[in-house]
Design an enzyme around this catalytic site. Structure first.
Site, PDB file in Angstrom:
ATOM      1  N   TYR A   1      30.059  39.030  49.077  1.00 23.12           N
ATOM      2  CA  TYR A   1      28.409  39.584  49.608  1.00 23.12           C
ATOM      3  C   TYR A   1      28.419  39.079  50.681  1.00 23.12           C
ATOM      4  CZ  TYR A   1      27.816  43.022  45.795  1.00 23.12           C
ATOM      5  OH  TYR A   1      28.365  43.774  44.979  1.00 23.12           O
TER       6      TYR A   1
ATOM      7  N   LYS B   1      38.208  37.271  37.673  1.00 18.78           N
ATOM      8  CA  LYS B   1      39.914  38.029  37.558  1.00 18.78           C
ATOM      9  C   LYS B   1      40.871  36.634  37.553  1.00 18.78           C
ATOM     10  CE  LYS B   1      41.780  41.988  37.645  1.00 18.78           C
ATOM     11  NZ  LYS B   1      42.104  42.733  36.502  1.00 18.78           N
TER      12      LYS B   1
ATOM     13  N   ASP C   1      37.404  43.427  34.004  1.00 15.32           N
ATOM     14  CA  ASP C   1      37.651  44.728  33.452  1.00 15.32           C
ATOM     15  C   ASP C   1      37.197  44.190  31.839  1.00 15.32           C
ATOM     16  OD1 ASP C   1      39.799  42.927  33.109  1.00 15.32           O
ATOM     17  OD2 ASP C   1      41.472  44.348  34.654  1.00 15.32           O
TER      18      ASP C   1
ATOM     19  N   ASP D   1      26.636  41.785  39.883  1.00 16.03           N
ATOM     20  CA  ASP D   1      26.086  42.697  40.141  1.00 16.03           C
ATOM     21  C   ASP D   1      26.672  44.136  39.262  1.00 16.03           C
ATOM     22  OD1 ASP D   1      24.534  44.566  42.002  1.00 16.03           O
ATOM     23  OD2 ASP D   1      26.099  45.214  43.616  1.00 16.03           O
TER      24      ASP D   1
ATOM     25  N   ASP E   1      24.286  46.234  36.014  1.00 17.04           N
ATOM     26  CA  ASP E   1      23.672  47.526  35.823  1.00 17.04           C
ATOM     27  C   ASP E   1      24.468  48.419  34.281  1.00 17.04           C
ATOM     28  OD1 ASP E   1      22.677  47.288  38.741  1.00 17.04           O
ATOM     29  OD2 ASP E   1      24.008  49.282  38.632  1.00 17.04           O
TER      30      ASP E   1
HETATM   31  C1  IPM Z   1      20.896  44.587  43.247  1.00 16.14           C
HETATM   32  C2  IPM Z   1      21.322  45.304  44.369  1.00 16.14           C
HETATM   33  C3  IPM Z   1      21.872  44.431  44.958  1.00 16.14           C
HETATM   34  C4  IPM Z   1      22.920  43.832  44.894  1.00 16.14           C
HETATM   35  C5  IPM Z   1      21.994  45.587  46.629  1.00 16.14           C
HETATM   36  C6  IPM Z   1      20.463  45.823  46.641  1.00 16.14           C
HETATM   37  C7  IPM Z   1      22.164  44.245  48.011  1.00 16.14           C
HETATM   38  O1  IPM Z   1      21.818  46.479  43.289  1.00 16.14           O
HETATM   39  O2  IPM Z   1      20.282  43.236  43.229  1.00 16.14           O
HETATM   40  O3  IPM Z   1      21.820  44.351  41.792  1.00 16.14           O
HETATM   41  O4  IPM Z   1      23.950  44.210  45.167  1.00 16.14           O
HETATM   42  O5  IPM Z   1      22.840  42.263  44.679  1.00 16.14           O
HETATM   43 MG    MG Z   2      23.142  45.907  41.506  1.00 19.12          MG
END
Ligand code: IPM
Ligand code: MG
Length: 361
Positions: free
Chosen positions: A146, A195, A227, A251, A255
């Site tokens: 990133y 990885k 993975d 990231d 989620d």
């Molecule tokens: C998070 C979000 C951010 C990230 C995005 C919005 C840039 O997905 O905080 O997880 O990838 O860090």
């Molecule tokens: Mg995120």
């Protein structure tokens, strides 16, 4: 005590959920004798609208001068919003990346905990949930893909895009230390996710993590490929205590981890630098489709505010009071739409904030 908090409501549901978190903070202040002063800062799409950039120097300075930062969410519908008709470094998310970098917030702590009350909202089978799970993802936040060099251009007549994934040993060491420190206060197990069967950056990651582990003989270290980790999270989440990983893997995995708690609307997060300074935000996004409808779940932001009290201000008792109030509201059967199940009482964002605030003691 008096604390200065920079608030960044941001876009979409951001303003609604930050409002509820401040409501809960204020009530906590009343009960425990603290005052919280807020300075609102623009970031993301709203800052683009006002100033043409997602984060101004002034906004960053205000955040720097505060005792800590409380953030809602930034961004709109990607591909379907005026905020995305501009260069990538001018889009809403660039503001978030810039503030993380500008405040040197390299350590992102994302806890995922299954409330027994929400077991019905958890998409996993009962046999898999077992006794539940309580894990923390320690995500490196200011390096890797990133923040690497990137470009898109025509090479030999073919459109080509490049992103680079770079880590140096110091960046890996400092996040590993944070993960082991937190593991010492928990179940003393670190799963380092990489990885290493493909990536050089992962092989260096593994080597440095092993060096750091030598200073923590009480902590068990396991290495896991990313993975496999994605699979293990839905097969046996109870095996994890602290998951230590680089930026993009964290990231994605965070989620996934949030969803198995029942809803991404439950997952708080803290982003810290070397000292006690932190930026606190829910792990979820700005949910533009439900913005302004008073249906968002403010709990992740409220729990992020609790993390602020604990990690930045050393107010453990106050943080626990917020966490207990959240637990109580869930036990009493109140639910926002995302975690609703039959037999519960459905409430909106603002009412959920009221219910939690009323139960602070
Ligand atoms: C998070 C979000 C951010 C990230 C995005 C919005 C840039 O997905 O905080 O997880 O990838 O860090
Ligand atoms: Mg995120």
């Amino acid at each position: 005590m008096n604390y200065h908090i920079a608030t960044i409501p941001g876009d979409g549901i951001g303003p609604e959920i930050v409002r509820e978190a401040c409501k809960v903070l204020d009530q906590t202040g009343k009960v425990f004798g603290h005052t919280f002063q807020y300075t609102e800062v623009l970031m993301g799409g709203c800052s683009i609208d006002a100033y043409g950039v997602p984060l101004t120097e002034e906004a960053l300075e205000t955040a720097k001068k505060s005792d800590s930062v409380l953030l809602g969410a930034v961004g709109g519908n990607v591909g379907n919003s005026r905020w995305y008709d501009v260069a990538p470094n001018l889009r809403p998310e660039a503001g978030l990346l810039a503030i993380r970098k500008g405040l040197n917030l390299f350590a992102n702590i994302r806890p995922a905990y299954l409330y027994q009350e929400l077991a019905a909202a958890c998409p996993l089978k009962k046999e898999i949930i077992g006794e539940g799970f309580d894990l923390v993802i320690m995500r490196e936040l200011t390096g890797g893909l990133y923040f690497g060099e990137r470009w898109t251009k025509e090479v030999d007549g073919v459109m080509t895009a490049v992103d680079t994934l770079t880590y140096n040993e110091n960046e890996i060491r400092r996040i590993a230390v944070k993960a082991f420190d937190i593991a010492m206060k928990r179940k003393k197990h670190v799963t380092s996710v990489d990885k290493a069967n493909v990536l050089d950056s992962s092989r260096l990651w593994r080597k440095v993590v092993e060096e750091v582990a030598k200073d923590y003989p009480e902590v068990t270290l396991t290495h896991m490929l990313v993975d496999n980790c994605a699979m293990q999270l839905v097969m046996n989440p109870g095996q994890f205590d602290v998951i230590l990983t680089e930026n993009m893997f964290g990231d994605i995995l965070s989620d996934e981890a949030s969803m198995i708690t029942g809803s991404i609307g439950m997952l708080s997060s803290a982003s810290m630098n070397e000292s006690k300074f932190g930026l606190y935000e829910p792990s979820h996004g700005s949910a533009p489709d439900i913005a302004g409808m008073d249906v968002a779940n403010p709990i992740a932001t409220i729990l992020s505010a609790a993390m602020m009290l604990r990690y930045s201000f050393d107010l453990d008792q106050e943080a626990s009071a917020i966490e207990k109030a959240v637990q109580q509201v869930l036990t009493e059967g109140y639910r926002t739409a995302d975690i609703y199940s039959p037999g519960c009482e459905k409430v909106g964002c603002s009412r959920m904030g009221d219910l939690i605030a009323e139960r602070i003691r």
